[in-house]
Motif scaffolding. Structure first.
Motif, mmCIF file in Angstrom:
data_model
loop_
_atom_site.group_PDB
_atom_site.id
_atom_site.type_symbol
_atom_site.label_atom_id
_atom_site.label_comp_id
_atom_site.label_asym_id
_atom_site.label_seq_id
_atom_site.Cartn_x
_atom_site.Cartn_y
_atom_site.Cartn_z
ATOM 1 N N MET A 1 0.817 -1.214 0.000
ATOM 2 C CA MET A 1 0.000 0.000 0.000
ATOM 3 C C MET A 1 0.851 1.265 0.000
ATOM 4 S SD MET A 1 -3.317 -0.737 2.424
ATOM 5 C CE MET A 1 -2.513 -1.717 3.686
ATOM 6 N N LEU A 2 2.064 1.166 0.534
ATOM 7 C CA LEU A 2 2.938 2.342 0.561
ATOM 8 C C LEU A 2 3.192 2.855 -0.845
ATOM 9 C CD1 LEU A 2 4.778 4.185 2.324
ATOM 10 C CD2 LEU A 2 6.634 2.584 1.842
ATOM 11 N N PHE A 3 3.452 1.946 -1.776
ATOM 12 C CA PHE A 3 3.726 2.347 -3.152
ATOM 13 C C PHE A 3 2.484 2.952 -3.790
ATOM 14 C CE2 PHE A 3 3.962 1.414 -7.742
ATOM 15 C CZ PHE A 3 5.118 2.094 -8.041
ATOM 16 N N ALA A 4 1.304 2.378 -3.476
ATOM 17 C CA ALA A 4 0.061 2.895 -4.049
ATOM 18 C C ALA A 4 -0.204 4.317 -3.558
ATOM 19 C CB ALA A 4 -1.100 1.978 -3.681
ATOM 20 N N VAL A 5 0.071 4.576 -2.282
ATOM 21 C CA VAL A 5 -0.173 5.908 -1.725
ATOM 22 C C VAL A 5 0.719 6.951 -2.383
ATOM 23 C CG1 VAL A 5 0.052 7.325 0.349
ATOM 24 C CG2 VAL A 5 -1.026 5.079 0.499
ATOM 25 N N PHE A 6 1.987 6.622 -2.562
ATOM 26 C CA PHE A 6 2.949 7.618 -3.042
ATOM 27 C C PHE A 6 3.174 7.552 -4.556
ATOM 28 C CE2 PHE A 6 4.110 7.407 1.464
ATOM 29 C CZ PHE A 6 4.155 8.753 1.755
ATOM 30 N N LEU A 7 2.487 6.656 -5.257
ATOM 31 C CA LEU A 7 2.650 6.585 -6.707
ATOM 32 C C LEU A 7 2.308 7.900 -7.402
ATOM 33 C CD1 LEU A 7 3.240 5.032 -9.305
ATOM 34 C CD2 LEU A 7 0.864 4.179 -9.248
ATOM 35 N N PRO A 8 1.177 8.559 -7.064
ATOM 36 C CA PRO A 8 0.906 9.848 -7.723
ATOM 37 C C PRO A 8 1.988 10.895 -7.464
ATOM 38 C CG PRO A 8 -1.073 9.014 -6.640
ATOM 39 C CD PRO A 8 0.061 8.141 -6.192
ATOM 40 N N ALA A 9 2.513 10.940 -6.238
ATOM 41 C CA ALA A 9 3.567 11.915 -5.933
ATOM 42 C C ALA A 9 4.834 11.602 -6.718
ATOM 43 C CB ALA A 9 3.853 11.918 -4.433
ATOM 44 N N LEU A 10 5.157 10.323 -6.875
ATOM 45 C CA LEU A 10 6.326 9.946 -7.663
ATOM 46 C C LEU A 10 6.141 10.337 -9.124
ATOM 47 C CD1 LEU A 10 7.078 6.398 -6.160
ATOM 48 C CD2 LEU A 10 8.384 8.499 -5.807
ATOM 49 N N LEU A 11 4.934 10.115 -9.638
ATOM 50 C CA LEU A 11 4.672 10.499 -11.024
ATOM 51 C C LEU A 11 4.746 12.012 -11.195
ATOM 52 C CD1 LEU A 11 3.830 9.698 -13.894
ATOM 53 C CD2 LEU A 11 1.434 9.774 -13.135
ATOM 54 N N ALA A 12 4.346 12.763 -10.156
ATOM 55 C CA ALA A 12 4.363 14.225 -10.233
ATOM 56 C C ALA A 12 5.767 14.764 -10.509
ATOM 57 C CB ALA A 12 3.818 14.821 -8.938
ATOM 58 N N ILE A 13 6.795 14.025 -10.077
ATOM 59 C CA ILE A 13 8.174 14.471 -10.291
ATOM 60 C C ILE A 13 8.483 14.553 -11.785
ATOM 61 C CG2 ILE A 13 10.597 13.868 -9.903
ATOM 62 C CD1 ILE A 13 9.726 12.471 -7.325
ATOM 63 N N PHE A 14 7.875 13.666 -12.566
ATOM 64 C CA PHE A 14 8.193 13.581 -13.992
ATOM 65 C C PHE A 14 7.240 14.387 -14.874
ATOM 66 C CE2 PHE A 14 9.615 9.672 -11.926
ATOM 67 C CZ PHE A 14 10.956 9.656 -12.288
#
Length: 777
Positions: A1-14
């Motif tokens: 679930m950690l990856f699911a929560v922060f996936l949008p924030a990680l994508l925001a970097i790009f």
């Protein structure tokens, strides 16, 4: 679930990199991947045999703070709404926002908001939940103010943040008290200590603080005023924030803490009382609006009030209905916001006074609007999901348990009538919205551009949502046991067996629904004849005026206070700062008994140390009275070189060499810029000013002495010096402990210190070059 929560924030970097290709491929296509992937992942949890899942990741163990995620029926429902509606909104925005817009900023804000909402609904740690909670306020502020060149956008963004952050800070106070009482930061562990919480003296404060946070976020009366102004955001933002996410965060918070608070009758009084008042006021004010999104904004306020009231009821029927309506509201309200955006996009206006007769020009949009508004109105048709949850609301309102608290008993008696009254206006604004926009006489001459049907890409998301309205209406049981029942059980604390049926017989809820339809239809038909009532209620009264007055007075008062002490005097600033430090520190030391004196482990003082200390003290005092610049520089150097001699005596050659280098360079720099130094002149301070200087200087020196003695005499923990001495050779490969500490054991500190010095050097070099260029000109 950690990856699911922060996936949008990680994508925001790009996103800034993807946006460079927006002329070839819209940035929204990249954004769509994150919520869609998360939705598909969490759909796999849906089923009759669903069991809660928890995952823990350490963050700050010493404070018992970690990323502790808990997925139960309630959080699963919200995650699916956030990711599902988020996917549709991302797709809708591709056709709504032109590539000439600042797409990189918009989608970064949107993805940050998604991350914040996922964190809110999945966090089991109250302080992590609070962190994500405030991130929703910040990211929504950026989204609402996306068109920052508009004054109303800036105003709406600031208002939403001020109100919701105010509530968030209040909520944090409640969380702190809860964690102190229960000695845990886990919500699930707090639920296991209900008796301790309910019986504690701080229970009233905890309940008030947390409900204040929920009410401000979910736009409950009287904090609802931020939501209509938030309509200045682009329509995709409105559809997302106000149908499934931002405003539902407060609903989620109340639902999550219902197992703790529901045993208190005051919980029913506050939650149901404010909720039913919000339902009535929101529906009543919606009929007054002329902007399509304004109508939908007050509609959202009204619907949120209804859900909040049901959560306050606390019965199994009410909680099941609340959960069901959360799902239903997301479907019909999301579709209506998108249709409003389509009308605005294709006609150039959202003013309902200029609209009318668009059904023949925009037949698909009109059809979607009819389904959405009729579901929202609770029209008793078997293929509209809104009717089911509205009738459950009526059923729950007449089955409230009696109370020993007088105010609770009065509220219990009044709620069924208030529920019907508020729902009548819900029916009125629903009919006003759909018929005022799509039926009646065309007014094409008043429109900025000739309306036509939207492109298919913009229609797909609302079509999907309306299909959801119909499917849920036709097959409600398909969503019951696999999703709704689990969410209701998470709130109620035990399984709820509730069958969703269209026909319940000739009972009170049906008659209440018929009364709403009949009276609502009559009022909608004769709306113009009674709309003059708004000149009396609210008339000139306005919560927005109260908000503006409070903010204006705060700014004026703050300016007066600031101007009273910010007069440009550095001396005065230092007096304020040092006085505050002296008072606070001495008070704290006195109250806690922080001063300790322990000279047992001190070595004997030699004559050399005494003489050097006296020389340094004499030099420091002499700098005050000298009027010669060279003399001041040389006397000041005595203090620095005296400190270097003390380091030599104490056998710290590294520190002594460092001090000598620093002192030599400092004296040299002073002498190099000697010409530019201000002339020293005889001070003409008054006796009061001199007395103030003496008191503060002596007091601060005494404070440093007390702190130094206490720090040396107080040993709360074992010193780490022994560890460094024992391991410096093995770990760092050196016998010079200081060097090993700086280079190896605390190498990162040293590295960043060097980076800071490097940045400072580059800045100085840039300033020199800039000055030379100006001189050349």
């Amino acid at each position: 679930m950690l990856f699911a929560v922060f996936l949008p924030a990680l994508l925001a970097i790009f996103i800034p990199y993807f946006s460079k290709w927006k002329e070839k491929i819209h940035t929204g296509y990249f954004v769509l991947l994150a919520p869609l992937a998360i939705f598909i992942y969490f759909v796999s949890f849906v089923g009759n045999d669903f069991e809660p899942v928890s995952q823990n990741y350490e963050w700050i163990p010493s404070l018992n703070i970690g990323f502790d995620f808990y997925l139960d029926g309630l959080s699963l429902l919200f995650v699916l709404l956030i990711s599902g509606i988020g996917s549709l909104v991302a797709f809708y925005s591709i056709f709504y926002l032109h590539t000439s817009e600042r797409l990189d900023q918009f989608y970064v804000y949107l993805l940050l908001f998604m991350t914040a909402m996922f964190g809110v609904v999945l966090s089991d740690n109250v302080f992590v939940l609070y962190s994500f909670w405030e991130l929703t306020s910040i990211s929504s502020f950026l989204l609402i103010g996306y068109w920052n060149y508009k004054e109303r956008s800036r105003y709406g963004a600031l208002k939403s943040m001020l109100i919701t952050v105010f509530g968030g800070l209040s909520m944090l106070g409640g969380f702190i008290l809860l964690s102190i009482i229960t000695e845990t930061t886990s919500i699930q562990e707090m639920i296991g200590q209900v008796d301790i919480i309910l019986g504690h003296d701080y229970f009233g404060l905890i309940l008030g603080f947390i409900l204040l946070g929920a009410f401000t976020k979910s736009a409950q009366f009287p904090f609802h005023i931020w939501l209509p102004d938030a309509m200045e955001a682009p329509t995709p933002v409105s559809a997302y924030l106000h149908s499934a996410t931002m405003v539902k965060a407060g609903i989620f918070l109340v639902a999550r803490f219902t197992p703790i608070f529901s045993e208190s009758e005051w919980f029913f009084v506050f939650v149901s009382g404010i909720g039913i008042l919000t339902l009535i006021w929101g529906s009543y004010m919606a009929v007054r609006q002329t902007d399509l999104k304004g109508i939908l904004a007050f509609s959202t306020i009204s619907q949120l009030g209804m859900i909040m009231a049901m959560l306050g009821f606390g019965t199994s029927t009410a909680i099941f209905a609340a959960v069901f309506h959360i799902l239903n509201h997301a479907t019909f309200k999301g579709s209506l916001f998108m249709v409003a955006g389509i009308v605005d996009h294709e006609s150039g206006t959202r003013d309902i006074r200029k609209l009318g007769g668009l059904a023949t020009l925009m037949p698909i949009s009109a059809t979607l609007a009819f389904f959405g508004t009729f579901s929202m109105a609770g029209v008793p048709l078997p293929f509209l999901n809104g009717f089911y949850s509205k009738e459950m609301f009526f059923d729950a309102s007449i089955k409230l348990e009696s109370s020993s608290l007088m105010i609770a008993e009065l509220l219990r008696t009044a709620i069924p009538y208030l529920a019907v009254f508020g729902s009548i206006f819900t029916f009125v604004y629903s009919m006003y919205l759909v018929f005022g926009t799509f039926m009646g006489q065309k007014k094409l001459d008043q429109l900025p551009k000739k309306p036509h049907e939207a492109p298919i890409g913009m229609l797909i998301p609302p079509i999907i949502l309306v299909v959801g309205v119909i499917i849920i209406g036709i097959l409600p049981e398909a969503f019951n046991s696999s999703l709704i029942a689990h969410a209701a059980e998470s709130i109620y604390g035990q399984p709820i067996e509730k069958h969703i049926q269209y026909w319940h017989g000739l009972k009170a809820p049906l008659f209440m629904s018929l009364a709403v339809v009949v009276i609502g239809a009559l009022l909608a038909f004769a709306r113009k004849s009674w709309s003059g009532i708004y000149s009396f209620l609210p008339g000139k009264l306005s919560f927005n005026k109260a908000y503006d007055f409070i903010v204006d007075q705060l700014e004026k008062t703050s300016a007066k206070i600031t101007n009273s002490y910010m007069n440009g005097s550095l001396r005065r600033y230092m007096i304020y700062i040092l006085t505050a430090i002296l008072i606070c520190t001495f008070t704290f030391i006195g109250l806690t008994g922080g001063f300790n004196w322990d000279a047992s482990n001190l070595s004997e003082i030699t004559i050399h140390e005494v003489l050097i200390a006296l020389a340094m003290a004499t030099a420091a005092i002499a700098t005050i009275f000298t009027n010669n610049k060279i003399g001041s520089i040389l006397i000041l150097g005595v203090v620095g070189y005296g400190l270097a001699l003390l380091f030599v005596i104490y056998r710290a050659p590294d520190l002594a060499l460092t001090q000598l280098v620093v002192e030599t360079i400092t004296v040299a720099l002073f002498l190099l810029c000697f010409y530019h130094l201000p002339n020293l002149r005889e001070r003409t301070d008054s006796i009061v000013e001199k007395s103030t200087n003496i008191i503060i200087s002596v007091g601060f020196g005494l404070l440093m002495t007390v702190v130094a003695i206490s720090a040396h005499s107080t040993k709360l923990f074992e010193t780490i010096s022994g560890y460094f001495i024992e391991t410096s050779h093995d770990i760092g490969g050196g016998d010079n402990v200081v060097n090993v500490i700086l280079v190896d054991m605390r190498g990162l500190d040293t590295m960043f210190e060097i980076v800071v010095l490097g940045i400072a050097a580059l800045a100085i070099y840039g300033m020199i070059k800039l000055r030379n260029k100006k001189g050349a000109k």
